[in-house]
Enzyme design. Structure first.
Site, PDB file in Angstrom:
ATOM      1  N   ARG A   1      41.566 -19.486  12.388  1.00 22.36           N
ATOM      2  CA  ARG A   1      41.234 -19.306  13.803  1.00 22.36           C
ATOM      3  C   ARG A   1      39.911 -18.603  14.038  1.00 22.36           C
ATOM      4  O   ARG A   1      39.111 -19.028  14.859  1.00 22.36           O
ATOM      5  CB  ARG A   1      42.295 -18.447  14.516  1.00 22.36           C
ATOM      6  CG  ARG A   1      43.356 -19.189  15.216  1.00 22.36           C
ATOM      7  CD  ARG A   1      44.604 -18.354  15.189  1.00 22.36           C
ATOM      8  NE  ARG A   1      44.912 -18.047  13.804  1.00 22.36           N
ATOM      9  CZ  ARG A   1      45.582 -18.866  13.010  1.00 22.36           C
ATOM     10  NH1 ARG A   1      46.052 -19.979  13.468  1.00 22.36           N
ATOM     11  NH2 ARG A   1      45.798 -18.572  11.738  1.00 22.36           N
ATOM     12  N   THR A   2      39.709 -17.490  13.322  1.00 24.61           N
ATOM     13  CA  THR A   2      38.514 -16.696  13.625  1.00 24.61           C
ATOM     14  C   THR A   2      37.275 -17.539  13.359  1.00 24.61           C
ATOM     15  O   THR A   2      36.374 -17.637  14.189  1.00 24.61           O
ATOM     16  CB  THR A   2      38.511 -15.402  12.789  1.00 24.61           C
ATOM     17  OG1 THR A   2      39.738 -14.716  13.035  1.00 24.61           O
ATOM     18  CG2 THR A   2      37.348 -14.505  13.163  1.00 24.61           C
TER      19      THR A   2
ATOM     20  N   LYS B   1      27.988 -16.017  -8.828  1.00 26.56           N
ATOM     21  CA  LYS B   1      26.954 -15.797  -9.849  1.00 26.56           C
ATOM     22  C   LYS B   1      26.575 -14.327  -9.927  1.00 26.56           C
ATOM     23  O   LYS B   1      25.676 -13.953 -10.665  1.00 26.56           O
ATOM     24  CB  LYS B   1      25.699 -16.611  -9.503  1.00 26.56           C
ATOM     25  CG  LYS B   1      25.916 -18.099  -9.430  1.00 26.56           C
ATOM     26  CD  LYS B   1      24.578 -18.766  -9.135  1.00 26.56           C
ATOM     27  CE  LYS B   1      24.751 -20.230  -8.805  1.00 26.56           C
ATOM     28  NZ  LYS B   1      23.500 -20.787  -8.264  1.00 26.56           N
TER      29      LYS B   1
ATOM     30  N   ARG C   1      33.204 -12.022   7.564  1.00 28.95           N
ATOM     31  CA  ARG C   1      34.514 -11.469   7.169  1.00 28.95           C
ATOM     32  C   ARG C   1      34.453 -11.105   5.703  1.00 28.95           C
ATOM     33  O   ARG C   1      33.928 -11.867   4.888  1.00 28.95           O
ATOM     34  CB  ARG C   1      35.610 -12.507   7.411  1.00 28.95           C
ATOM     35  CG  ARG C   1      36.929 -12.119   6.783  1.00 28.95           C
ATOM     36  CD  ARG C   1      38.043 -13.018   7.224  1.00 28.95           C
ATOM     37  NE  ARG C   1      38.404 -12.758   8.604  1.00 28.95           N
ATOM     38  CZ  ARG C   1      39.496 -13.256   9.191  1.00 28.95           C
ATOM     39  NH1 ARG C   1      40.309 -14.040   8.518  1.00 28.95           N
ATOM     40  NH2 ARG C   1      39.768 -12.975  10.447  1.00 28.95           N
TER      41      ARG C   1
ATOM     42  N   HIS D   1      39.318  -5.336  13.136  1.00 28.95           N
ATOM     43  CA  HIS D   1      39.111  -6.744  13.500  1.00 28.95           C
ATOM     44  C   HIS D   1      38.773  -6.784  14.995  1.00 28.95           C
ATOM     45  O   HIS D   1      39.569  -7.236  15.814  1.00 28.95           O
ATOM     46  CB  HIS D   1      40.383  -7.539  13.187  1.00 28.95           C
ATOM     47  CG  HIS D   1      40.202  -9.025  13.165  1.00 28.95           C
ATOM     48  ND1 HIS D   1      39.071  -9.656  13.659  1.00 28.95           N
ATOM     49  CD2 HIS D   1      41.016 -10.007  12.720  1.00 28.95           C
ATOM     50  CE1 HIS D   1      39.219 -10.965  13.503  1.00 28.95           C
ATOM     51  NE2 HIS D   1      40.385 -11.198  12.932  1.00 28.95           N
TER      52      HIS D   1
HETATM   53  C1  NCD Z   1      44.442 -11.896  11.408  1.00 29.97           C
HETATM   54  C2  NCD Z   1      43.480 -11.341  10.377  1.00 29.97           C
HETATM   55  O1  NCD Z   1      42.748 -12.082   9.742  1.00 29.97           O
HETATM   56  O2  NCD Z   1      43.489 -10.126  10.255  1.00 29.97           O
HETATM   57  N1  NCD Z   1      44.223 -13.256  11.676  1.00 29.97           N
HETATM   58  C3  NCD Z   1      43.263 -13.628  12.562  1.00 29.97           C
HETATM   59  O3  NCD Z   1      42.111 -13.270  12.451  1.00 29.97           O
HETATM   60  N2  NCD Z   1      43.650 -14.377  13.591  1.00 29.97           N
HETATM   61  C4  NCD Z   1      45.850 -11.578  11.126  1.00 29.97           C
HETATM   62  C5  NCD Z   1      46.420 -11.909   9.778  1.00 29.97           C
HETATM   63  O4  NCD Z   1      45.757 -12.449   8.902  1.00 29.97           O
HETATM   64  O5  NCD Z   1      47.595 -11.621   9.619  1.00 29.97           O
END
Ligand code: NCD
Length: 311
Positions: free
Chosen positions: A47-48, A76, A105, A133
């Protein structure tokens, strides 16, 4: 980097822009023409990443990036610092940069902060380890605004892996700034909400909270129930994960005890913690929440690139 990098007024502005985008999508469709976003995902995401990619595309911009660090030069031995300098370089030696903005991320807590020190363009923390997050929190706030129409005077239950789940850490930091908010932490003993956030954000301001171990005992009092997945990838001992993984399962029976106006949120992905039968309950908002992620990320990209549209 963190949701507290934004003031409450800035959050209000982002909500207003997101709502204007929802009402008038055409107005924004060329706002980021010739702008390029990099998605640097050193950890899995659906999703993100997709919502960042959709967001920049819907603003008329474009993307580059990787979705899997194993397909990049990290394998590498390239350091994070070098990757960031390369993608965002606008030093004197090299005029111009690969991209205008980066969403990143990383499994290590604090990695985006380190990256931001080297970057010549804005960096958005799209999740760092079990720490923060912030863009998920903006998503959660827009969902709460659109379903409850307020941030004040809410009792918010957070259930599941409150220790490793980064989304709940950022959400509590955000919601603690509104009046009349109370928190109910629902978790097994091993996965309790971190003490340092409770002390910094709640105890210091006298914000009420309680810690319980079952959903049943608190269901009737909640205005928002934020379910989370037990974060398998953060456990050192797989047997502990196995023991805890099904600690909470929200089902239609438990939903009977909740208020008609309660809303269920979940950042997704879901594993077992919400029965699929709950999806049909009008109080279930998690797929709507994922959609809000696109709109709020569009608003955030515009803000960070300094692009303003008249309301
Ligand atoms: C979350 C995350 O990555 O922290 N997911 C997200 O970004 N929608 C929650 C999760 O992974 O449980």
């Amino acid at each position: 980097m963190s949701i507290t990098d934004l003031t409450v007024e800035e959050i209000d502005e982002l909500m207003a822009v997101a709502e204007d985008i929802i009402a008038n999508p055409v107005k924004y469709q060329d706002s980021c023409r010739h702008k390029l976003l990099a998605t640097l995902f050193f950890e899995p995401s659906t999703r993100t990443r997709l919502s960042f990619e959709t967001a920049i595309n819907r603003l008329g911009g474009r993307i580059i990036g990787f979705t899997d660090a194993s397909s990049s030069s990290v394998t590498k031995g390239e350091t994070l610092k070098d990757t960031i300098i390369m993608v965002s370089n606008d030093t004197a030696q090299v005029v111009g940069s690969y991209v205008d903005i980066i969403a990143m991320r990383h499994p290590k807590e604090g990695a985006p902060v380190v990256a931001a020190r080297r970057a010549g363009v804005p960096i958005i923390n799209a999740g760092d380890g079990s720490h923060n997050h912030p863009t998920q929190t903006l998503t959660d706030l827009l969902t709460i605004k659109r379903t409850k129409n307020r941030f004040d005077n809410l009792t918010i239950g957070l259930c599941g892996d409150l220790k490793f789940g980064r989304t709940v850490h950022s959400l509590v930091e955000a919601m603690a700034r509104y009046t009349g908010v109370q928190f109910v932490f629902i978790s097994p003993d091993e996965l309790k909400f971190p003490r340092y956030i409770i002390e910094d954000e709640l105890d210091s301001r006298g914000i009420p909270y309680k810690e319980v171990s079952t959903l049943e005992e608190v269901m009737p009092e909640l205005d928002v129930l934020y379910m989370t997945r037990i974060q398998r990838e953060r456990f050192d001992d797989p047997f502990v994960y196995e023991r805890l993984k099904d600690s909470y399962i929200l089902d239609t029976q438990k939903m009977k005890a909740a208020k008609e106006t309660m809303r269920v949120l979940h950042p997704l992905p879901r594993v077992n913690e919400i029965s699929v039968k709950v999806d049909d309950d009008p109080r279930a908002c998690y797929f709507f929440q994922a959609l809000c992620g696109k709109h709020i990320r569009m608003a955030l990209i515009l803000k960070l690139l300094g692009i303003k549209k008249e309301a």
